[in-house]
Design a protein around this motif. Structure first.
Motif, PDB file in Angstrom:
ATOM      1  N   GLU A  25       3.886   7.537   2.962  1.00 26.30           N
ATOM      2  CA  GLU A  25       4.083   6.265   3.655  1.00 26.30           C
ATOM      3  C   GLU A  25       3.880   5.105   2.688  1.00 26.30           C
ATOM      4  O   GLU A  25       3.070   5.190   1.751  1.00 26.30           O
ATOM      5  CB  GLU A  25       3.110   6.145   4.828  1.00 26.30           C
ATOM      6  CG  GLU A  25       3.231   4.860   5.634  1.00 26.30           C
ATOM      7  CD  GLU A  25       2.259   4.812   6.804  1.00 26.30           C
ATOM      8  OE1 GLU A  25       1.688   3.727   7.031  1.00 26.30           O
ATOM      9  OE2 GLU A  25       2.062   5.845   7.472  1.00 26.30           O
ATOM     10  N   ALA A  26       4.621   4.032   2.900  1.00 25.67           N
ATOM     11  CA  ALA A  26       4.458   2.822   2.105  1.00 25.67           C
ATOM     12  C   ALA A  26       4.717   1.616   2.992  1.00 25.67           C
ATOM     13  O   ALA A  26       5.462   1.697   3.980  1.00 25.67           O
ATOM     14  CB  ALA A  26       5.417   2.813   0.910  1.00 25.67           C
ATOM     15  N   GLY A  27       4.104   0.495   2.650  1.00 26.24           N
ATOM     16  CA  GLY A  27       4.291  -0.707   3.452  1.00 26.24           C
ATOM     17  C   GLY A  27       3.924  -1.954   2.677  1.00 26.24           C
ATOM     18  O   GLY A  27       3.324  -1.893   1.595  1.00 26.24           O
TER      19      GLY A  27
ATOM     20  N   TYR B 257       0.841  -1.199   0.000  1.00 23.98           N
ATOM     21  CA  TYR B 257       0.000   0.000   0.000  1.00 23.98           C
ATOM     22  C   TYR B 257       0.874   1.246   0.000  1.00 23.98           C
ATOM     23  O   TYR B 257       2.080   1.207   0.282  1.00 23.98           O
ATOM     24  CB  TYR B 257      -0.919   0.025   1.230  1.00 23.98           C
ATOM     25  CG  TYR B 257      -0.204   0.405   2.512  1.00 23.98           C
ATOM     26  CD1 TYR B 257      -0.206   1.716   2.969  1.00 23.98           C
ATOM     27  CD2 TYR B 257       0.492  -0.542   3.251  1.00 23.98           C
ATOM     28  CE1 TYR B 257       0.458   2.069   4.123  1.00 23.98           C
ATOM     29  CE2 TYR B 257       1.156  -0.205   4.410  1.00 23.98           C
ATOM     30  CZ  TYR B 257       1.139   1.109   4.841  1.00 23.98           C
ATOM     31  OH  TYR B 257       1.807   1.460   5.984  1.00 23.98           O
ATOM     32  N   GLY B 258       0.279   2.350  -0.320  1.00 23.51           N
ATOM     33  CA  GLY B 258       0.908   3.655  -0.225  1.00 23.51           C
ATOM     34  C   GLY B 258      -0.052   4.623   0.435  1.00 23.51           C
ATOM     35  O   GLY B 258      -1.275   4.395   0.459  1.00 23.51           O
ATOM     36  N   LYS B 259       0.469   5.695   0.955  1.00 21.01           N
ATOM     37  CA  LYS B 259      -0.376   6.680   1.631  1.00 21.01           C
ATOM     38  C   LYS B 259       0.228   8.060   1.470  1.00 21.01           C
ATOM     39  O   LYS B 259       1.450   8.234   1.605  1.00 21.01           O
ATOM     40  CB  LYS B 259      -0.507   6.329   3.120  1.00 21.01           C
ATOM     41  CG  LYS B 259      -1.313   7.328   3.937  1.00 21.01           C
ATOM     42  CD  LYS B 259      -1.366   6.901   5.398  1.00 21.01           C
ATOM     43  CE  LYS B 259      -2.083   7.898   6.273  1.00 21.01           C
ATOM     44  NZ  LYS B 259      -2.100   7.483   7.700  1.00 21.01           N
ATOM     45  N   VAL B 260      -0.615   9.038   1.198  1.00 22.97           N
ATOM     46  CA  VAL B 260      -0.197  10.433   1.172  1.00 22.97           C
ATOM     47  C   VAL B 260      -1.144  11.209   2.091  1.00 22.97           C
ATOM     48  O   VAL B 260      -2.362  10.978   2.069  1.00 22.97           O
ATOM     49  CB  VAL B 260      -0.203  11.003  -0.254  1.00 22.97           C
ATOM     50  CG1 VAL B 260      -1.590  10.924  -0.876  1.00 22.97           C
ATOM     51  CG2 VAL B 260       0.301  12.431  -0.270  1.00 22.97           C
ATOM     52  N   GLN B 261      -0.566  12.076   2.907  1.00 24.52           N
ATOM     53  CA  GLN B 261      -1.344  12.798   3.916  1.00 24.52           C
ATOM     54  C   GLN B 261      -0.936  14.261   3.929  1.00 24.52           C
ATOM     55  O   GLN B 261       0.254  14.585   3.915  1.00 24.52           O
ATOM     56  CB  GLN B 261      -1.112  12.173   5.291  1.00 24.52           C
ATOM     57  CG  GLN B 261      -1.789  12.897   6.456  1.00 24.52           C
ATOM     58  CD  GLN B 261      -1.545  12.175   7.764  1.00 24.52           C
ATOM     59  OE1 GLN B 261      -2.044  11.075   7.985  1.00 24.52           O
ATOM     60  NE2 GLN B 261      -0.744  12.773   8.629  1.00 24.52           N
TER      61      GLN B 261
END
Length: 489
Positions: free
Chosen positions: A256-258, A205-209
């Motif tokens: 963020e990535a995981g 997954y990836g995330k941008v905040q």
């Protein structure tokens, strides 16, 4: 406001879908997820595309409650006491291969005697803070909305997921100079899962905040004296001046990535996950002529491993996780790095349950360090401890259920050191008391009682009461009292 109304409408439709399809026999499965007897994949992996793997029953829960916190065992920029009033709704549903989960909550906070703080959260990590030389009571209002959706399987082995989270709030102090803030946090997280074989699964997954905070201070000088505005630049470094009004802006972006790997065979389930994130924030002053006066950079990384021997009536689990946060501040005036902070936490869980009784042990080891290079001031501490939790959930009759959840633990400081290179008001009022807080061993205890009444085919009423606290040196303590009422459809 139009975007917010649309979000609430979507969440309401999700909750209605869940309510129509709710099934009373699923209560035991829902309790098993809430008690940690079954692996809840989304929180464990941080991957929204794994939501479909948590085979919860369809449900909608609406709740409202009150919480009181307070005591002398607290960090110096925290409230001496606070009352929280909140309402929330959450739901989970599956339809035509799609999986949905939504939540919305509103919280009002009434805080007493907040000193040295003029921002939303002075302990988020960024040391470029605003405050003034007075203290008072605060009133805050915050709204949080989140929605997660998973696609049906495609390409025989793939699932895609998306999570959107929105948090908006504002707060103000009731006494002069009445600092005020507006806060907005929005995040978008896409993810994928892939069935790697008969028993294995892989996900990423990836995330941008995006974070935005605007602060204002206004003061009318009646001739009785000046109010001083402190611009904190580190853990001991600051500038100070009288003012009439001032404005501050904080802008931040987090990436963020995981990834995770899971293996399930029969009743055994194992999971390994990792994640990493970078957070960049800039703090400005002024609106017409906006100027940066500090940059904050933060790295986060961690991982976890879990093992479940599943079973609602009997089973056990074990998990271990590691999390680290490294942050440093670059000051525009000094043209150098002025402050840094680190946190390392190693924690574990081990639990066993048989029918109504569940026992869980939660040990941890944690290291914290804060330093200000400009004033050669800082401290570090290492602590270890654990919490023992007993969870007793008993079906008294076909329509009633009682839950008792006592917990007790201890946090012991293994090592601490203090370095004072400067003696000023910020070191005396903020930094040294913060060191004393981290360097304090303490005993922890709590008790949660819940009573549930199933009044119909699809409706369960719940009442929950919680009391807990910590006892530190010299009889310093803090306490938490919470009451909550909920309806489960």
């Amino acid at each position: 406001m139009q975007k917010l109304s649309m979000s609430l409408a979507v969440l309401a439709s999700l909750c209605c879908t869940a309510a129509v399809q709710a099934q009373a026999p699923g209560r035991d499965t829902l309790h098993a997820y809430e008690d940690g007897r079954l692996p809840d994949m989304f929180p464990l992996t941080r991957n929204p595309a794994s939501l479909w793997q948590s085979n919860r029953p369809h449900y909608t829960r609406v709740a409202g409650g009150w919480e009181h916190t307070g005591g002398k065992l607290r960090r110096p920029m925290a409230a001496a006491a606070a009352n929280h009033f909140g309402i929330a709704a959450a739901g989970y549903a599956k339809a035509n291969g799609w999986t949905y989960q939504g939540a919305v909550s509103y919280n009002k906070q009434l805080e007493q005697d907040v000193a040295w703080s003029g921002v939303y959260d002075p302990y988020e990590g960024n040391p470029f803070l605003w405050t003034d030389s007075s203290s008072g009571n605060w009133e805050r209002d915050h709204l949080r909305v989140s929605a997660t959706v998973n696609t049906p399987v495609f390409g025989r082995r793939w699932h895609a997921g998306l999570n959107i989270a929105y948090h908006v709030g504002s707060g103000a102090r009731k006494s002069d100079p009445k600092p005020f803030y507006r806060y907005r946090n929005i995040s978008l997280a896409p993810g994928l899962t892939w069935k790697a074989g008969k028993h294995a699964g892989i996900g990423a997954y990836g995330k941008v905040q995006s974070v935005q905070e605007d602060n204002e201070l206004g003061f009318y000088n009646t001739g009785t004296g000046n109010v001083l505005l402190y611009r904190l630049r580190g853990y001991g470094t600051y500038t100070r001046a009288p003012f009439v009004n001032a404005e501050r802006q904080r802008r931040g972006m987090l990436y963020e990535a995981g990834a995770h790997y899971s293996y399930r065979k029969g009743r055994l389930f194992t999971l390994v996950s990792i994640y990493g994130a970078v957070n960049e924030e800039t703090v400005y002053e002024g609106v017409i002529k906006r100027q940066a006066y500090g940059y904050y950079h933060e790295n986060r990384f961690g991982g976890a491993a879990s093992l479940f021997a599943e079973g609602i009536d009997r089973g056990h689990f074990a998990a271990i996780s590691f999390d680290a946060v490294n942050g440093h501040a670059d000051d525009v005036a000094y043209h150098a790095q002025t402050a840094y902070s680190t946190r390392r936490r190693l924690s574990a869980k081990a639990g066993y349950w048989k029918r109504n009784i569940q026992l869980e042990l939660r040990p941890f080891l944690q290291q914290d360090e804060f330093a200000d290079m400009a004033t050669a001031t800082g401290f570090n501490t290492t602590s270890a401890g654990g919490l023992l939790v007993l969870n007793w959930r008993k079906q008294l009759s076909p329509r009633t259920c009682l839950q008792l959840k006592p917990a007790a633990g201890y946090r012991h400081v293994l090592q601490d050191s203090w370095q004072q290179g400067a003696s000023n008001v910020i070191v005396r009022e903020l930094i040294f008391p913060d060191y004393r807080y981290f360097a304090s061993s303490r005993t922890m205890a709590s008790l949660t009682c819940a009573y549930m009444l199933h009044s119909g085919l699809h409706i369960t009423h719940g009442i929950e009461a919680h009391a807990g606290g910590e006892l530190g040196p010299e009889n310093t303590a803090n306490k938490t009292i919470r009451l909550k009422y909920s309806i489960l459809f």
